[in-house]
Design an enzyme around this catalytic site. Structure first.
Site, PDB file in Angstrom:
ATOM      1  CB  SER A 749       6.518  20.631  -5.109  1.00  0.00           C
ATOM      2  OG  SER A 749       6.523  21.973  -4.339  1.00  0.00           O
ATOM      3  CD  GLU A 867      -0.483  18.478  -1.949  1.00  0.00           C
ATOM      4  OE1 GLU A 867       0.276  19.020  -1.886  1.00  0.00           O
ATOM      5  OE2 GLU A 867      -0.542  17.362  -2.942  1.00  0.00           O
ATOM      6  CG  HIS A 979       3.138  20.985  -1.094  1.00  0.00           C
ATOM      7  ND1 HIS A 979       2.893  20.429  -2.253  1.00  0.00           N
ATOM      8  CD2 HIS A 979       4.444  21.628  -1.282  1.00  0.00           C
ATOM      9  CE1 HIS A 979       3.943  20.771  -3.232  1.00  0.00           C
ATOM     10  NE2 HIS A 979       4.611  21.776  -2.560  1.00  0.00           N
TER      11      HIS A 979
END
Length: 1085
Positions: A749, A867, A979
């Site tokens: 990320s 995600e 995610h």
């Protein structure tokens, strides 16, 4: 002839009258009062015994005598009925019922429990002479100092067969017997003081029952054996007994003894609501608790009260008394059974279905009973390695587990104790009992040999008892004979101090050759050096390895020395060394706030590197919310500080002294606003991949990224912190076994964005050699498109700082209090733009990509296949979005990517492309999650891999597809791999044990996937390619845009990841925008 007949009749009459007299209820007179007992017959003996039950040896331990030393019993008037079993001391009576079932023993009566329980039972031969002075054997029952009673045992057979007086003693148990405040207010060891008081009673009164007070043998089993062994160390025992037998339990059993009673005291005080103000108040409160509350404590296995070094009963630590030979040197007999951990104890400590086989992990966990200190994780792993090796055979693991339990609980402590008594000059006899009673063999698995407690049946001659405690079925003749042999050995020892006698196999004294007697059903033979290898391993090899290991936990650097800790890793024989909270820069406070970091300064002495560093300033409510959604369980409480530039290092515990291992530097995610090193655990990745893992912290939010757009506050300080950490690694990582010439940076990320930006920065030159960006790259333009003027106005309004004079602005911001700074960043999305500062970042990212001005080290990157599925979806969507969504919130969300009002057309075009008319709210929701993932991650990732490929770098692309089971339970069923999901596998969280771990064990398939993921990542760190033996081939990303799809059960090659969406966003949209603008210009003309 008549005379002879009359003589016979006379003799028979005398005999008959004698028998009648013996059968008649016996009476005994003592100084305290008179007792009426009962006659008990014994199988195989013409005459049995007299039993006197429930004789008080101390005052009732109630009221002011609760949690106090016992006082001598008072006398009574009249003839006391001594034919009923005494009430048992306060304990979990259900456990006694289970024990009766488990052992298959029939008890005539299971008494109730009571605080008034200081009683004993006396069994004396019914045919004893009036002035008999028989040996006395005083039995102290076992039960872990929490359960047990006199009534569980029946000494009638032992008394009758060996012509001895047997006394069965009760003593206070659990909280009432062993709670201590560590001082005079509740001094503890009351159960042991009860035993002393019982022995004093025996000395004073046993002659009334035909016993010799100058010939007393104490004997006991398990906790009773420990009691016997402790009585041999107590100055209070002097003159109270003359021989001692400890069966399967001695004072060297450290698990039952503690020098610190305070934790147990605090726990019970909290649970009972007693004040902590003083130990005196705790004592007073506990003495006034109702018995129901105390009984509840007894039932709860959490509450355990250790024996303490009280300076009265026990004056020094046991090992010190042993070492100095400060013990009673009376003849001493002790021993073990050959399968002490075979069933009863294994059943208590093992998981369900353990009899079918065991994994390594429950065995490691059980070691915490013996080595509870987290610092002893290394010792636990060494022991398990010694006994079960690799631990792949579950049945062998089970067998080793049972041996291990027996050795640590009983065998090793028994040998320590035997050696101490021998070396002090005592006559010592050691045995190994090897026969499991036939009736018990039927009740437990066939692999169990002679389990804990098995010898009691033959020592007490339960084949011959008829009344209080007896067996359901008759014993085989061979077992009856073995019982006679055992009773003879024990009886002889009580009489003479030696177990030897006519008709018995000779039992040698324990001497330099460590002789002992092996006692089995059909033979008794001499052995030597009982379990020598195991004893040497536990008492010599382990301490030596621990000492050597502690030296490896110290690392010396140019800045100073550090002391780390050992962290065990599931399913690895050895884990990792963790060095936590190492400073890589000066504290960024005062004049260093909102300024580039400066190198860390050195320190004096040995720095403690076993505690997590404080996290950089951030919104903790967001952290805890995110942590909860990820199912995390942290071993520490989070705290924040501006002084936060620290890193954590995990290095394999088995590394060579001169190791040069690959280094993997993790940069955490969290939108550049939250996150820390302490939210991750690098131990499993380090241990499984033989790499050094470094977890880096950097400044976040306002303190990490605010900029005035000039040299006053140039910004990008969080990235400069990462550069400084990498410089520190270059200089110092060799001290931890790492190779500074083989450094891989990896992150997820915002950490992936950081990795990607570091590949574009001239400041990174030579600091790393490979890079992995998971679910985040520099092409994530939302991090760069903020208006700096708008940001400065927001800061000015919140802080009150004037931005007209940049110099004064800097001074003002550097003097802000932390609370004000916290108000500047409440959201998870960075509110402060990344700066093209001409220093860390010299040009806009698009330009750097276009000109291919980037570091061409091997590069691995990828995304998860959903995600936007939940974490991000939940942040940006309206309430109840998981049920379905309208079109409008989706259009609004796109303003993050296209904030310019002129881009309304773009937003509509995107929504039209993804959801069409948008009438199906569930489809809208699904499209919304896809759209979030594509715009935040997938398209930026593809832009980035294309740039790196075109610049000539070796590039590897992946799509991760498996959501961890633990997370599937916590979120909607439509969510695929969300995610951050890959982090669980990359870091091997299935195998973490101490710092960050998950409540449930991972399914085997997920453990295997984690090993695969760690191997891909580790191989890449070693060689620049993820490929290696046993792995599905992962192709380089080239003209065909190959990538690896990574799922739970398979990994396969794909091509052109999300090609249509990528073409739409990067080509179709710009073309349509251009056409629209040209049309608008034409209309205006």
């Amino acid at each position: 002839m008549k005379f002879r007949a009359k003589q016979c009749i006379f003799l028979f009459s005398l005999y008959f009258l004698g028998v009648v007299a013996e059968l008649h209820a016996p009476e005994v007179h003592t100084k305290l009062g008179s007792l009426k007992g009962e006659y008990v017959s014994v199988k195989g003996k013409e005459t049995g015994t007299h039993a006197f039950l429930g004789i008080p040896f101390a005052k009732r331990p109630v009221g002011p005598l609760r949690l106090a030393a016992p006082e001598p019993a008072e006398g009574w008037e009249g003839l006391r009925d001594a034919t009923k079993q005494p009430k048992m001391c306060i304990q979990d009576i259900q456990f006694i019922n289970e024990l009766e079932e488990l052992y298959g023993v029939m008890m005539a009566d299971i008494p109730d429990i009571s605080e008034d329980c200081l009683y004993l039972n006396v069994y004396a031969p019914a045919n004893r002479a009036h002035d008999a002075k028989l040996p006395v054997m005083v039995w102290i029952h076992g039960g872990g100092f929490t359960v047990g009673s006199a009534s569980v045992f029946d000494a009638s057979a032992l008394a009758a067969y060996q012509d001895v007086v047997v006394v069965l003693v009760q003593y206070r148990l659990g909280l009432l017997g062993f709670l201590s405040t560590g001082d005079e207010h509740v001094s503890g060891n009351f159960g042991l003081l009860d035993q002393i008081q019982a022995l004093r009673w025996v000395k004073e009164h046993i002659h009334n029952f035909g016993g010799d007070p100058d010939l007393v043998t104490i004997f006991g089993e398990s906790a009773g054996g420990v009691s016997v062994s402790l009585l041999l160390l107590s100055p209070l025992s002097d003159g109270l007994f003359h021989r001692a037998i400890a069966e399967s339990g001695t004072a060297a059993m450290g698990v039952l003894i503690s020098n610190d009673p305070v934790p147990a005291m605090k726990m019970v005080a909290n649970a009972s609501g007693c004040s902590h103000e003083s130990t005196e108040k705790i004592g007073a409160c506990m003495r006034n608790l109702d018995i129901k509350t105390i009984t509840e404590f007894v039932k709860n296995p959490i509450f355990r009260f250790p024996i303490v070094t009280d300076g009265h009963f026990l004056t020094k630590l046991v090992h010190e008394l042993f070492h100095k030979h400060e013990l009673l040197t009376v003849p001493f007999m002790t021993g073990i059974n050959d399968h002490e951990g075979g069933f009863i104890l294994a059943k208590a400590f093992a998981p369900p279905d353990w009899t079918e086989g065991m994994d390594r992990e429950p065995i490691v966990n059980t070691m915490s009973v013996f080595y509870p200190d987290p610092k002893d994780a290394f010792i636990r792993d060494l022991i398990v390695n010694e006994y079960i090796k690799a631990g792949k055979d579950r049945v062998k693991n089970r067998d080793a587990f049972m041996e291990l339990l027996g050795d640590l609980f009983f065998t090793v402590p028994v040998i320590k104790t035997t050696n101490a008594h021998r070396d002090a000059g005592a006559a010592v006899y050691l045995y190994e009992y090897q026969y499991p009673p036939k009736f018990l063999q039927k009740k437990r698995p066939s692999f169990v040999r002679s389990d804990h407690g098995d010898e009691i049946f033959t020592v007490f001659g339960l084949c011959f008892t008829t009344t209080h405690t007896k067996l359901a079925d008759a014993c085989p003749e061979e077992e009856e004979e073995l019982s006679r042999i055992m009773m003879s050995y024990w009886g002889n020892f009580a009489r003479t101090g030696s177990p030897n006698g006519d008709g018995l196999v000779h039992w040698p004294k324990y001497g330099a050759e460590e002789e002992y007697l092996q006692i089995d059903l059909k033979k008794q033979v001499t052995g030597h050096h009982l379990k020598k290898d195991q004893y040497v391993f536990v008492t010599q090899t382990l301490p030596e390895k621990k000492k050597q290991h502690e030296q490896t936990l110290e690392v010396h650097t140019k800045l100073g020395s550090l002391k780390g800790e050992y962290v065990s890793v599931k399913k690895k024989q050895l884990g990792a060394h963790a060095f936590l909270g190492i400073p890589f820069a000066k504290p960024p406070v005062g004049p260093l706030r909102l300024a580039a970091p400066e190198p860390a300064e050195g320190w004096e002495g040995l720095r403690d590197a076993t505690k997590q560093p404080k996290m950089c300033i951030q919104n903790m409510s967001l952290v805890m919310e995110l942590f909860g959604k990820l199912g995390g369980s942290a071993a520490h409480a989070f705290d924040i500080s501006e002084d936060c530039l620290y890193l954590n290092i995990y290095t394999p515990a088995n590394r060579a002294h001169d190791a040069k291992l690959p280094v993997m530097v993790w940069i955490h995610g969290g939108g550049l606003t939250i996150g820390s090193a302490s939210m991750y655990d690098g131990s499993a990745l380090a241990a499984y991949q033989d790499v050094v893992v470094v977890l880096v912290q950097y400044r976040l939010g306002f303190l990490g990224f605010f900029s005035t757009g000039d040299e006053q506050i140039s910004g990008n300080f969080g990235f400069l912190d990462q550069i400084q950490a990498l410089k520190w690694i270059q200089e110092h990582i060799h001290n931890f076994g790492g190779d500074p010439n083989s450094v891989t940076i990896f992150g997820e990320s915002a950490g992936g964005v950081s990795v990607s930006l570091l590949l574009l920065s001239p400041l990174s030159d030579g600091l790393f050699h490979r890079a992995i960006a998971e679910s985040g790259t520099a092409a994530l333009e939302t991090l760069l498109v903020h208006d700096p003027v708008q940001v400065m106005e927001m800061v000015a309004n919140t802080t009150g700082c004037n931005f007209e004079n940049k110099k004064k602005t800097g001074d003002c911001l550097r003097n802000l209090d932390i609370d004000t700074i916290l108000k500047l960043g409440k959201g998870i999305i960075l509110e402060f733009p990344l700066s093209v500062d001409g220093h860390f970042l010299t040009k806009p990212i698009k330009e750097l990509y276009h000109k291919l001005e980037l570091n061409t080290v091997p590069f691995m990157t990828g995304i998860n296949n959903h995600e936007g599925g939940y974490l991000l979806g939940d942040i940006f969507a309206p309430q109840n979005w998981t049920e379905g969504m309208d079109r409008e919130p989706i259009v609004n969300m796109l303003s993050m990517f296209y904030p310019d009002p002129k881009d309304a057309l773009i937003k509509d075009l995107i929504v039209n492309e993804y959801i069409g008319t948008g009438k199906d709210r569930v489809k809208n929701r699904d499209v919304y999650t896809e759209l979030l993932g594509d715009l935040f991650f997938t398209i930026p990732v593809i832009k980035t891999v294309n740039a790196h490929r075109d610049a000539g770098a070796a590039v590897y692309l992946y799509e991760y597809q498996h959501p961890p089971t633990i997370l599937q339970k916590m979120r909607p069923s439509f969510v695929r791999s969300d995610h951050t999901d890959e982090i669980f596998m990359v870091f091997g969280h299935c195998f973490s044990t101490t710092h960050i771990k998950h409540g449930d064990a991972c399914p085997e398939e997920e453990e295997e996937l984690s090993r695969i993921m760690m191997s891909y990542w580790g191989n890449f760190a070693r060689t620049g390619s993820p490929n290696g033996d046993g792995l599905v081939h992962w192709p380089k990303y080239g003209a065909e845009e190959e990538y690896l799809q990574i799922d739970l059960k398979k990994q396969v090659t794909g091509h052109h990841l999300k090609k249509d969406q990528y073409v739409f966003v990067t080509q179709t949209l710009p073309e349509k925008k251009k056409q629209h603008e040209e049309n608008m210009d034409h209309i205006e003309l």
